[in-house]
Write an enzyme that holds these catalytic residues in place. Structure first.
Site, PDB file in Angstrom:
ATOM      1  N   LYS A 196       0.884  -1.065  -0.038  1.00 55.66           N
ATOM      2  CA  LYS A 196       0.092   0.081  -0.192  1.00 55.66           C
ATOM      3  C   LYS A 196       0.802   1.224   0.017  1.00 55.66           C
ATOM      4  CE  LYS A 196      -3.166   2.688   2.974  1.00 55.66           C
ATOM      5  NZ  LYS A 196      -3.621   2.721   4.280  1.00 55.66           N
ATOM      6  N   ASP A 201      -2.721  10.634   3.178  1.00 60.56           N
ATOM      7  CA  ASP A 201      -4.325  10.223   3.439  1.00 60.56           C
ATOM      8  C   ASP A 201      -5.078  11.116   4.135  1.00 60.56           C
ATOM      9  OD1 ASP A 201      -6.661   8.908   3.462  1.00 60.56           O
ATOM     10  OD2 ASP A 201      -6.052   7.268   5.076  1.00 60.56           O
ATOM     11  N   LYS A 208     -10.412  12.698   7.925  1.00 56.93           N
ATOM     12  CA  LYS A 208      -9.977  12.721   9.292  1.00 56.93           C
ATOM     13  C   LYS A 208      -9.763  13.970  10.138  1.00 56.93           C
ATOM     14  CE  LYS A 208      -6.583   8.974   7.713  1.00 56.93           C
ATOM     15  NZ  LYS A 208      -7.047   7.829   8.443  1.00 56.93           N
ATOM     16  N   ASP A 219       1.438   6.749   5.641  1.00 58.77           N
ATOM     17  CA  ASP A 219       0.451   5.774   5.226  1.00 58.77           C
ATOM     18  C   ASP A 219       0.938   4.913   4.177  1.00 58.77           C
ATOM     19  OD1 ASP A 219      -1.967   4.491   5.937  1.00 58.77           O
ATOM     20  OD2 ASP A 219      -3.121   5.685   4.460  1.00 58.77           O
ATOM     21  N   ASP A 278     -12.235   6.943   3.632  1.00 55.29           N
ATOM     22  CA  ASP A 278     -11.087   6.696   4.551  1.00 55.29           C
ATOM     23  C   ASP A 278     -10.800   5.214   4.656  1.00 55.29           C
ATOM     24  OD1 ASP A 278      -8.931   7.823   5.846  1.00 55.29           O
ATOM     25  OD2 ASP A 278      -9.917   7.836   7.710  1.00 55.29           O
ATOM     26  N   GLU A 280      -9.503   3.483   1.925  1.00 51.14           N
ATOM     27  CA  GLU A 280      -9.071   3.507   0.719  1.00 51.14           C
ATOM     28  C   GLU A 280      -7.918   2.521   0.400  1.00 51.14           C
ATOM     29  OE1 GLU A 280      -5.783   4.947   2.491  1.00 51.14           O
ATOM     30  OE2 GLU A 280      -7.597   5.647   3.071  1.00 51.14           O
ATOM     31  N   ARG A 282      -7.320  -0.574   1.166  1.00 45.44           N
ATOM     32  CA  ARG A 282      -7.941  -1.772   0.707  1.00 45.44           C
ATOM     33  C   ARG A 282      -8.179  -1.838  -1.116  1.00 45.44           C
ATOM     34  NH1 ARG A 282     -12.292  -2.187   5.306  1.00 45.44           N
ATOM     35  NH2 ARG A 282     -10.639  -0.960   6.181  1.00 45.44           N
TER      36      ARG A 282
END
EC number: 3.4.11.23
Length: 432
Positions: A196, A201, A208, A219, A278, A280, A282
């Site tokens: 990933k 993010d 967030k 992230d 959020d 995202e 996956r």
């Protein structure tokens, strides 16, 4: 002018005036770490943090008791992204010196790239930096790399990466790197490694709060960790073909950004309704896992800073491991134990795959119901994009990748934890 401090190891207790069970004492010859009975690597790492905190900028590890593991423990604790202290040590055997330098090269890459700002590491830059690192540690001619970006992602069917990143002014990218030491372009792919790579993010429209967003430059920690793991495996002599796949995007808010209720149609035919922007990570990993499955490897490993649920369960000291393959999970846990890294299994069962219902698509990108097991359902979501998810697939939810503040063992920032485990696992599986 900086003066180098000699640091010694001792199993004797410190003199009483240094305090009860004092870890450190000082003399004209330097500092001594008092371990008591045994050889506590954690104590060495804590002592290194204390010395760094005291402003000791140059250290020579002196005396007869320093070995590979104790030097490594000191390096882990002493390393600080702000100060860059100088660390030297007395001679090791050639084998141990080679191993130590390999660990430092791979984990320092991982820690450095995760610590960089989102301005420095945009999606395409992440893909480029990772490819350059692997090329730098691999034998000449064994690495080829391709970066698929922007509208080319759509043309090739990588809808998840494109959708997540379309709200950003920075181009999304997929790194497709091929490490092939066999010399045979038709050699089977032994393993595919998927990372990933969300370089920042914001949460998207499921925004967030600031205190959760402040560390989101990290992230992309899954990509940094799995790239470092492959690099160390290569430095340790990995002799089978491996694909590195990094799914890189920036999750931002704009008029073009992904919205709740949108539906993504993936290359394998699965449709996914977006119920939380959020969740995202996956969505981009799904593309990488589809691409990995196309190569029919023996082993698929993905690494991601995927869920807050894993961090809530395990804190910063362990990564979470989930898999339907119990034997392979055991081998991964054994590898982590041998490398003295924190890895802990969390449950993943068939019923978790049924906890992602959507009224408009095959799946929702978040689970439903009260007290949902977020780490497990995130892994279950990913399983829909692994062709043979019951065998040969491991999912690492990297809870221990990054620390917002310093601890008694670590400076604030990236830890590099997991690099050694991944390298050992790759090499041990390749030797079977």
């Amino acid at each position: 002018m900086s003066t180098q401090m000699s640091v010694f190891l001792s199993q004797d207790s410190a003199a009483p005036h240094w305090g009860e069970k004092a870890l450190l004492s000082f003399s004209e010859t330097g500092a001594t770490i008092h371990l008591g009975e045994g050889h506590d690597l954690g104590a060495i790492q804590r002592a290194a943090r204390q010395l760094d905190g005291q402003g000791i900028h140059s250290v020579l590890l002196s005396g007869e008791h320093w070995d590979l593991e104790s030097i490594w423990a000191f390096h882990q604790g002493y390393r600080n992204p702000k100060k860059h202290g100088l660390l030297e040590w007395t001679a090791l055997s050639e084998e141990d010196q080679t191993e130590l330098q390999a660990r430092i090269k791979a984990t320092d890459f991982t820690r450095d790239i995760i610590n960089k700002t989102a301005e420095e590491v945009a999606p395409r830059q992440l893909a480029t930096m990772a490819a350059e690192f692997i090329k730098s540690v691999a034998p000449e001619g064994t690495v080829t790399a391709r970066i698929v970006k922007d509208k080319d992602l759509l043309a090739e069917g990588w809808e998840g990466i494109y959708a997540v990143g379309r709200g950003s002014d920075r181009t999304s990218a997929m790194l497709q790197l091929d490490y092939n030491p066999t010399g045979d372009e038709n050699a089977p792919v032994f393993a595919c490694l998927v990372g990933k790579g969300i370089t920042f993010d914001s949460g998207g429209y499921s925004l967030k709060p600031s205190n959760f967003m402040s560390a989101m430059k990290a992230d992309m920690g899954g990509s940094g960790t799995i790239t470092g793991g492959l690099g160390l495996a290569i430095l340790r002599g990995l002799n089978k073909r491996v694909k590195l796949i990094l799914c890189c995007a920036e999750n931002m808010v704009s008029g073009r950004a992904l919205k709740l209720g949108d539906i993504i149609t993936y290359k394998n035919g699965k449709t996914v309704e977006i119920m939380n922007t959020d969740a995202e990570g996956r969505l981009v990993l799904a593309d990488g896992l589809i691409y990995a499955s196309e190569h029919n490897p023996e082993l698929i490993i993905d690494c991601a800073t995927l869920t807050g649920a894993a961090k809530n369960a395990l804190g910063n000291d362990y990564h979470a491991l989930m898999s339907f393959d119990d034997e392979l999970s055991h081998q991964a846990l054994t590898a982590a134990n041998k490398e003295k890294e924190g890895l802990w299994p969390l449950p993943l069962a068939d019923f978790h795959r049924g906890m992602l219902p959507s009224n408009f698509a095959d799946l929702s990108n978040i689970s439903s119901g009260d007290y949902s097991p977020g780490a497990s359902t995130a892994a279950a979501f990913l399983s829909y994009f692994v062709e043979d998810y019951k065998k040969g697939w491991l999912h690492f939810d990297c809870a221990g990748t990054y620390r917002k503040s310093a601890s008694d063992k670590w400076a604030a920032g990236a830890t590099g934890m997991g690099v050694r485990t991944l390298a050992r696992l790759l090499n041990e599986q390749a030797e079977k």
